[in-house]
Design an enzyme around this catalytic site. Structure first.
Site, short mmCIF file in Angstrom:
data_model
loop_
_atom_site.label_atom_id
_atom_site.label_comp_id
_atom_site.label_asym_id
_atom_site.label_seq_id
_atom_site.Cartn_x
_atom_site.Cartn_y
_atom_site.Cartn_z
N GLU A 46 -51.51 -43.22 0.88
CA GLU A 46 -50.14 -42.60 1.50
C GLU A 46 -50.63 -41.25 1.87
O GLU A 46 -50.72 -40.29 1.01
CB GLU A 46 -48.97 -42.70 1.05
CG GLU A 46 -47.73 -42.11 1.57
CD GLU A 46 -47.23 -42.71 3.17
OE1 GLU A 46 -47.62 -41.77 4.02
OE2 GLU A 46 -47.60 -43.72 3.52
N GLY A 52 -42.21 -43.83 3.87
CA GLY A 52 -42.57 -44.00 5.04
C GLY A 52 -41.44 -43.42 6.16
O GLY A 52 -40.32 -42.62 5.57
N THR A 53 -41.42 -43.97 7.22
CA THR A 53 -40.50 -43.59 8.22
C THR A 53 -39.27 -43.85 7.97
O THR A 53 -38.31 -43.00 8.01
CB THR A 53 -40.98 -44.33 9.62
OG1 THR A 53 -42.13 -43.76 10.00
CG2 THR A 53 -39.97 -43.91 10.64
N CYS A 54 -39.18 -45.05 7.16
CA CYS A 54 -37.53 -45.52 7.18
C CYS A 54 -36.72 -44.31 6.03
O CYS A 54 -35.66 -44.13 6.50
CB CYS A 54 -37.68 -46.97 6.38
SG CYS A 54 -36.05 -47.48 5.76
N LYS A 63 -28.52 -42.26 8.46
CA LYS A 63 -27.53 -42.96 7.98
C LYS A 63 -26.56 -41.90 7.16
O LYS A 63 -25.40 -41.82 6.84
CB LYS A 63 -27.52 -44.14 6.92
CG LYS A 63 -27.73 -45.51 7.71
CD LYS A 63 -28.69 -45.40 8.72
CE LYS A 63 -28.85 -46.61 9.37
NZ LYS A 63 -30.06 -46.26 10.84
N ALA A 335 -37.25 -52.51 8.35
CA ALA A 335 -37.62 -52.26 7.02
C ALA A 335 -37.43 -53.05 5.94
O ALA A 335 -38.58 -53.40 5.22
CB ALA A 335 -36.77 -51.06 6.44
N HIS A 459 -8.61 -61.87 -1.27
CA HIS A 459 -7.74 -61.42 -0.29
C HIS A 459 -7.02 -59.94 -0.78
O HIS A 459 -6.72 -60.07 -2.17
CB HIS A 459 -6.45 -62.41 0.13
CG HIS A 459 -5.54 -61.74 0.82
ND1 HIS A 459 -5.59 -61.52 2.30
CD2 HIS A 459 -4.14 -61.36 0.69
CE1 HIS A 459 -4.63 -60.96 2.72
NE2 HIS A 459 -3.57 -60.66 1.65
#
Length: 482
Positions: A46, A52-54, A63, A335, A459
């Site tokens: 790497e 990585g990009t994510c 997020k 991803a 519920h």
């Protein structure tokens, strides 16, 4: 060869590995960790930070900023919930610092996982010499070779930039640069109304910037059904985002205040009014990252449709010892799809027959409201002349959504009309990206609307909307008048 903090420094690499993985994103590092767990001797090459990009420049940092925008919006609307919050402001530098802390914490987790599994991690750029040899370059002129019985290519993708006059201006940024800004721009033009463009549009709008979106197609989020996209379109307009659909940016010109973008009608070529902003974000998609990887030199076939590495259902290239996963294949640039492709590739390498199934890959879009979908869309069903039943249920009739104060949107299930089997579905509204998991499970395991409808849902919860949509597709929703 010396090791420090799980990374191998430059120099000769001794020994032969069972599997060499080039690229440490959500496809590569998951494949490496999984293979090592199954007893393989694994090396991961790497050039940057694992994840990585994510993890470093995509899913996670965006997020984190979306969460900041959500908190800010909630504080601004505190009066709706009987609370008082005064002089609410965004500290952009602190928001960006929090984003960085979240990323660093998760990166450390990935590094620790790889170390515990015994994966050798080499920091450098890998390229193919042949089907069992990888050349590792360290950026300072030094290189080393490593041998592996099998190689998995997982180099991901890179942002696409439109070739229009002025696109090279310093004030024109891509998604990576947008996450590195040191100040919130007063205004921004987003070229591209797809997933990346709309997520950033909501982030910067909610934080206080004036945002305009330019989309070439006739709707934003063109990959999803129109009824889902329309909910986000209406929300975007309410939030103050200006949207031009069926429009093309033809030139970008520097001004004293930033940039001016010339527009034309995508269908007729008619000139549209020029728009201006401090920054322009180019968000027109991504392309497989294969440059410098050596795929052409060793004879690996490329897919003319995806512009990525061509693979079969086993994630194997035309060279038996080489596999490819994730965005570099151009198949599904998500991803979680890359991670699953990694599992499939490793299984096949280690002798366990496995096939990649794309029929139940969920798509999650973190706009406001969120959108998620899986399987066959209504648009696809119509194109394929499928006989379907569609069950819908609005969040306005869901008790939990009402208590949250976010009742915009709906759930829909798409079922085969003859068998009742759920073949697709979508959610737009609160918790959509979490709710899609249940629909994905239904599609993957060929459940029917009757089976979902006859399953007790707690519920008051948001998943009751899926339960009601299943009833709607079968014989009519329980909590909607006929």
């Amino acid at each position: 060869m010396s090791e420090r903090n799980g990374a191998v420094e430059a120099g000769s690499v001794d020994g032969t590995y069972d599997i060499a993985v080039i690229g440490g994103g959500p496809g590569g590092y998951v494949a490496a960790a999984y293979a090592a767990k199954k007893g393989a001797k694994v090396v991961l090459v790497e050039k940057d930070t694992p994840g990585g990009t994510c993890l470093n420049r995509g899913c996670i940092p965006t997020k984190a900023l979306i969460r900041t925008a959500e908190v800010y919006k909630t504080l601004q609307e505190a009066g709706r919930y009987g609370c008082r919050a005064e002089k609410v402001e965004v500290d952009f530098k602190k928001a960006m610092a929090r984003k960085d802390r979240v990323v660093k914490g998760l990166v450390k987790g990935v590094e620790a996982l790889l170390a515990r599994r015994g994966v050798t991690v080499i920091r450098g750029w890998g390229r193919l010499m042949d089907g069992e040899t990888v050349v590792v370059s360290y950026g300072d002129g030094r290189e080393s070779l490593l041998k592996a019985r099998h190689i998995i290519l997982a180099t991901g993708s890179e942002p696409v930039t439109l070739s229009i006059p002025g696109a090279s201006s310093e004030a024109v940024i891509d998604s990576t640069q947008a996450l590195e800004l040191d100040a919130l721009p007063e205004s921004m033009i987003v070229i591209g109304g797809g997933v990346i463009g709309m997520e950033f549009a909501f982030i910067f709008t909610r934080l206080g910037a004036k945002v305009t979106v330019i989309e070439y197609m006739d709707q934003i989020l063109p990959s999803v059904d129109e009824d889902l996209a329309q909910e986000v379109f209406r929300s975007a307009r309410t939030a103050g985002i200006q949207i031009f659909t069926k429009a093309r940016a033809t030139a970008i010109t520097p001004t004293d205040a930033g940039l001016a973008v010339a527009l034309e009608d995508a269908a007729t070529g008619q000139q549209l009014p020029e728009i201006a902003a401090e920054k322009v974000l180019m968000a027109v998609g991504r392309r497989p990252l294969i440059e410098g990887l050596g795929v052409v030199e060793v004879g690996i076939e490329l897919d003319p449709m995806t512009r990525g590495i061509k693979v079969n259902e086993r994630m194997q290239t035309n060279i038996d010892s080489i596999y490819a996963i994730g965005d570099v294949t151009g198949k599904v640039m998500l991803a979680h799809a890359a991670s699953h492709q990694g599992l499939v590739a490793v299984d096949n390498i280690l002798g366990q027959e496995s096939r990649m199934d794309y029929s139940a890959v969920p798509n999650a879009i973190f706009t406001d409201p969120e959108i998620a979908s899986v399987g066959v869309t209504e648009k696809e069903a119509a194109a394929r002349n499928l006989n379907i039943r569609v069950g819908r249920f609005p969040f306005a009739a869901n008790g939990k959504a009402s208590t949250l104060g976010t009742s915009r949107g709906f759930v829909k299930l798409i079922a085969d009309a003859d068998t009742g089997r759920i073949i697709g579905g979508g959610v737009v509204g609160p918790g959509a990206t979490d709710l899609i998991a249940e629909i994905t499970l239904a599609v993957q395991h060929r459940l029917t609307v009757e089976q979902v409808a006859r399953t007790i849902h707690a519920h008051p919860t948001l998943p009751e909307a899926i339960f009601e949509a299943a009833w709607a597709a079968e014989s009519g929703a329980l909590h909607l008048a006929d």
